[in-house]
Design an enzyme around this catalytic site. Structure first.
Site, PDB file in Angstrom:
ATOM      1  N   LYS A  39       0.942   4.459   6.447  1.00 26.95           N
ATOM      2  CA  LYS A  39       0.218   5.295   5.493  1.00 26.95           C
ATOM      3  C   LYS A  39       0.648   6.744   5.652  1.00 26.95           C
ATOM      4  O   LYS A  39       1.222   7.148   6.648  1.00 26.95           O
ATOM      5  CB  LYS A  39      -1.301   5.234   5.735  1.00 26.95           C
ATOM      6  CG  LYS A  39      -1.932   3.864   5.632  1.00 26.95           C
ATOM      7  CD  LYS A  39      -2.113   3.422   4.214  1.00 26.95           C
ATOM      8  CE  LYS A  39      -2.904   2.145   4.086  1.00 26.95           C
ATOM      9  NZ  LYS A  39      -2.233   0.933   4.503  1.00 26.95           N
ATOM     10  N   SER A  72       0.797  -1.229   0.000  1.00 26.58           N
ATOM     11  CA  SER A  72       0.000   0.000   0.000  1.00 26.58           C
ATOM     12  C   SER A  72       0.828   1.275   0.000  1.00 26.58           C
ATOM     13  O   SER A  72       0.286   2.359  -0.165  1.00 26.58           O
ATOM     14  CB  SER A  72      -0.961   0.010   1.190  1.00 26.58           C
ATOM     15  OG  SER A  72      -0.244   0.138   2.399  1.00 26.58           O
TER      16      SER A  72
END
Length: 74
Positions: A46, A9
């Site tokens: 993230k 991700s």
């Protein structure tokens, strides 16, 4: 702290599965910084964006969706 990252991700930030990530503990994260964030019982890596009524954990891979944390989830 040191983590071994697993996943895809955050690949557009050139962090790949199996990479070792060194993390500095701090009470707050500035908008746009990449951070290790605990969501429930799991950790995720993230880009963090704080908005007026929610926090967005944005991946660096368009295949994945952002995680939105509101109120009690933050």
């Amino acid at each position: 702290m040191v983590f071994r990252y697993v996943g895809d991700s955050i690949i557009n930030a050139h962090i790949f599965s199996g990479d070792v990530v060194f993390v500095r503990l701090q009470p707050e994260v500035e908008n746009g910084q990449i951070a290790v964030v605990r969501v429930g019982n799991e950790y995720t890596l993230k880009r963090v964006y704080s908005h007026e009524d929610y926090v967005e954990l944005r991946p660096e891979n368009p295949v994945h969706k952002a995680i939105i944390l509101r109120g009690h989830q933050k």
